[in-house]
Every structure is written in C-alpha cells, then in structure tokens.
Write a protein that holds these residues in place. Structure first.
Motif, mmCIF file in Angstrom:
data_model
loop_
_atom_site.group_PDB
_atom_site.id
_atom_site.type_symbol
_atom_site.label_atom_id
_atom_site.label_comp_id
_atom_site.label_asym_id
_atom_site.label_seq_id
_atom_site.Cartn_x
_atom_site.Cartn_y
_atom_site.Cartn_z
ATOM 1 N N ALA A 261 2.189 44.433 -20.528
ATOM 2 C CA ALA A 261 1.493 43.255 -21.051
ATOM 3 C C ALA A 261 1.258 42.187 -19.986
ATOM 4 O O ALA A 261 0.461 41.272 -20.187
ATOM 5 C CB ALA A 261 2.266 42.660 -22.226
ATOM 6 N N GLY A 262 1.954 42.277 -18.858
ATOM 7 C CA GLY A 262 1.723 41.355 -17.749
ATOM 8 C C GLY A 262 2.439 40.034 -17.898
ATOM 9 O O GLY A 262 3.259 39.666 -17.053
ATOM 10 N N SER A 263 2.180 39.321 -18.970
ATOM 11 C CA SER A 263 2.784 38.004 -19.154
ATOM 12 C C SER A 263 4.286 38.114 -19.406
ATOM 13 O O SER A 263 5.042 37.197 -19.071
ATOM 14 C CB SER A 263 2.118 37.275 -20.324
ATOM 15 N N HIS A 264 4.713 39.208 -20.030
ATOM 16 C CA HIS A 264 6.116 39.426 -20.358
ATOM 17 C C HIS A 264 6.474 40.891 -20.151
ATOM 18 O O HIS A 264 5.599 41.758 -20.095
ATOM 19 C CB HIS A 264 6.406 39.036 -21.816
ATOM 20 N N PHE A 265 7.774 41.168 -20.058
ATOM 21 C CA PHE A 265 8.224 42.547 -19.920
ATOM 22 C C PHE A 265 8.011 43.314 -21.221
ATOM 23 O O PHE A 265 7.691 44.495 -21.216
ATOM 24 C CB PHE A 265 9.707 42.578 -19.529
ATOM 25 N N TRP A 266 8.201 42.618 -22.347
ATOM 26 C CA TRP A 266 7.987 43.206 -23.671
ATOM 27 C C TRP A 266 6.878 42.435 -24.369
ATOM 28 O O TRP A 266 6.861 41.204 -24.364
ATOM 29 C CB TRP A 266 9.277 43.176 -24.503
#
Length: 440
Positions: A261-266
């Motif tokens: 997702a790029g912004s977050h790991f999950w």
C-alpha cells in the motif's frame, strides 16, 4: 547413495496444453488467448522459452521480485540443514513470530502460521466463531477469501459467479463500498459511513434467523471487487457497528499487505483502525507456500478449548527462513517507500491518460495496488469489458503482463512485484497509451 533425478522433457507450449487437458484439473484456466510458457523469473520480469522478457504487472505473490537471491539463499541454506514440524523447538519460528508481530499494532501480538491465505482465512473464521460462540458471517459483495469449501461460502465472487450455488443462509452480504459506481460517490464526504450503515441491515437479517454475527470479513482494499479503495471512514464505522453486535472484525490482507500500500505496511492502517484478526498469505514468502493469522491475546486464549491446532507443514524452519528474508528485503531495500513512490508516479500518469482517453472512467489505488476502470459512457458507466480485454492482449503482445477484474471484468488490475521501478512504470504507461489509441 547418490541418485540422479530423471530429466524432465522440454515440451512445446502446445504439447504442454495437450498434457494439461489430459491430466490436470479441467477447471484450471490459462492466461491469454495464446498461453505463454515461462521458464525463468528475475525481479519484475518473467522470461519465456525463447528468452523474451515480459514485464510482470500481475504477480503480487513474488512480492520482492521473482527469485530474489536473498530469499532463495535463505530457503536453500535452511533446507540443506533441517526441515521439520513445529513440535520440535527451533529458532526460526519464534523469530518470525516476533518480527511479524512487531509490524502490527501492539494489540495484535499472537501469531498462527498456515500454508496459504485460504488456510489463514479458514483459521480466522474458526477463531472468530470460538471466541464469539456465534455462527453467522458478514462479508462484502464480490469479495474472494479463498478456495476451501468454507471460504467459497464466504466469497460472493464465487458463490454468485459461474458454477456457484448462491448465498448460504449463514452468510450476509454487505453492499460493496464502491464510490465510483455505487450509491454514494467520491464527492460525498460521508460515503464511507453511509456504506458502513448497510451492516445494520445484515445484522438484522442474522438476528431474524435467530443467530448472532461471529465476524465481519473485509479486505483492506477490495481486490476481485475491482481494486476498490475503501472510502475514508468505512472500516472505522463498519467495525464499530460489528463490535456493537458482538462480532469480531477480520482484515484480509492476503493481497495487499507487506508494504504494498506504500503509505503503511498494512493497508488497514490507512483506515485508522485496529482489526481483531489479520490474515495474510501470497507475498509472505515470495512464492513459497505460507500464510499467517495475527490476533489479540484474548481471542487466541479462547481458542485454547482442548482441541489442539497443529499443522504439519505450517511454521516449518524453511518457510520461516524465507519469510524472515522477505521482511529483511522489504526493510533493507526500502520497498515500501518504493511502492509509494512508483505507485504515485503510475497514478499521475494514468490520470493524465484519463484526461486524454474517454475510455478511462476511473483511476484508483494506493501504492502498487491500482485499478483502471474502463467504461463506454461516463454517465451510464457502461462497462467496457471487451475493450479491457483487448488492452490486456495488446500489452501481452508487447510483453507486458496484466489482468482484468471487477464485477464486470472491465478493471485493469495493477499489482506488480514491489521492486517495480519508475522505468518500468514509464514503459507500461507508454504501451497503455498505444493500446488506448488503437481502440479509440
């Protein structure tokens, strides 16, 4: 004693097709009108029998790139030393559980290992039912959660599709929160909350049956539903409604986890929620079969009812060694940041094409999980299914691999290995422009 493995004959594509038809599961499909025989993979590329390189934009399993040397080496080294089950003590499994749970919110600290995403979702269902002592499940329309009998029952993508037998009585289907073609659109700041409100209807239907809801299952970004990014606030409101009814909330991260997702790991983190259970699979071992469930201690404790959960292969030292290598590669090569940067570059390029080609109705996504919905009419949103498949075949002819999905099979589905580069992105955007030009 040394033995020599029998050499495997090198066959033509047509010979392989004939043998598949004679000996393999007849419902197993092949990609493209003329299937490709692949013999090697490296990074973001697959190579056919003639050495031609194909840019892979569809494989979210080989997450850190095909045949990543560090992941391959980790598996080879451990396989040469020991592979056994989890009833023996081994460092790899506890190290993996420790490292994996460290990527999660602190509330999620107990790890169960499985062999696939399907198994992970199956186990999550068992955990939810044991903890809540309830039976019925709420899923999102057009969702796909796996290929076991219980997961087919949870997957509208299957039970409402060809060969399906319709919705089972113990499953309630919530409205798909599609803010492009659904009831509530992207210009409505309350779209997420309004879509979540449909869980009240689902819960009422469960109560009317004399049952209670055990779980709300939802992908953190909808995959088979058409690469649909959940409207802001959807999970926050949906989780609150589910919790009030006594259900647990399960985030299916099988396709979108591990930094994609790029912004977050999950991907669930983008919705500012903490699920009760998270499931994962596909990219966890870069192609080696493995899955996992991470949950809250109280849910794990409730599962201690005298029936042991033991899985012969899950958590074996080889799988855990490769899983650890994947976590190392994501961190050391800064692949989450790469997914964010390259994904944003692709989205900007697609939006530029959208202003030029009327066939592009919608561009959506986050990181390297992106959908491009093709329509014939921007008001009626008539699905351009034939055109989407024509784009796929054009790109394949120019050695770029892509697929379609969504309820109308009109969404170009971008989910490449997260080593995908800016140069790869430019190649794709150029070829997509050519494909759209031919159609226009």
């Amino acid at each position: 004693m040394t033995t020599t493995a029998q050499a495997i004959p090198q066959r033509s594509p047509q010979e392989i097709i004939d043998l598949r038809r004679r000996h393999l599961n007849p419902s197993l499909s092949m990609s493209y009108r003329e299937p490709i025989k692949m013999i090697r993979g490296e990074g973001a590329y697959l190579f056919d029998q003639d050495g031609h390189a194909y840019l892979d934009m569809v494989n979210n399993v080989c997450h850190v790139g095909h045949c990543h040397p560090a992941v391959v080496a980790a598996g080879q080294a451990q396989m040469a030393q020991l592979n056994t089950n989890t009833r023996y003590l081994h460092d790899n499994i506890v190290e993996y559980a420790k490292r994996l749970s460290a990527t999660m919110p602190t509330e999620l600290s107990v790890v169960f290992l499985t062999n696939s995403g399907t198994e992970a979702n199956d186990l999550a269902l068992r955990l939810a039912r044991t903890y809540t002592k309830a039976n019925d499940i709420i899923v999102v329309d057009h969702a796909y959660h796996g290929n076991s009998p219980t997961m087919i029952e949870l997957s509208p993508y299957k039970f409402d599709g060809k060969g399906g037998q319709g919705r089972p009585a113990h499953i309630q289907v919530a409205e798909i929160p599609d803010d492009y073609r659904g009831r509530f659109r992207r210009d409505d700041p309350e779209a997420g909350a309004k879509y979540a409100h449909d869980l009240h209807r689902a819960i009422a239907a469960i109560r009317q049956r004399g049952e209670a809801p055990a779980a709300f299952f939802c992908e953190s970004i909808l995959g088979c539903g058409g690469q649909v990014v959940l409207p802001e606030g959807y999970l926050k409101h949906a989780y609150a409604i589910a919790h009030e009814a006594g259900a647990v909330c399960i985030a299916d991260e099988v396709q979108v986890g591990f930094g994609r997702a790029g912004s977050h790991f999950w991907a669930f983190e983008d919705q500012c929620v903490v699920p009760d259970i998270v499931t994962m699979g596909k990219p966890i071992c870069n192609g080696h079969p493995m899955g996992a469930v991470v949950t809250r201690p109280e849910i794990a404790q409730a599962f201690m009812n005298g029936m042991e959960y033991f899985n012969t292969f899950a958590g074996n030292p080889v799988s855990c060694a490769m899983g650890l290598a994947v976590l190392d590669v994501i961190e050391q090569e800064k692949l989450q940041a790469n997914a964010a940067s390259v994904g944003e570059h692709i989205l900007q390029g697609l939006r530029a094409l959208q202003s030029e080609f009327k066939l592009i109705g919608d561009v959506r996504g986050t990181g390297l999980f992106i959908g491009v919905e093709l329509v014939r009419d921007h008001h009626a949103l008539t699905p351009a299914t034939d055109e989407a498949n024509a784009v796929i075949e054009y790109l394949k002819a120019h050695r770029i691999l892509l697929s379609t999905d969504g309820p109308y099979d009109n969404v170009l589905k971008l989910k490449p290995p997260i080593v995908f580069s800016h140069e790869n992105a430019e190649e794709f955007l150029q070829r997509l422009r050519e494909a759209l030009t031919t159609l226009q």
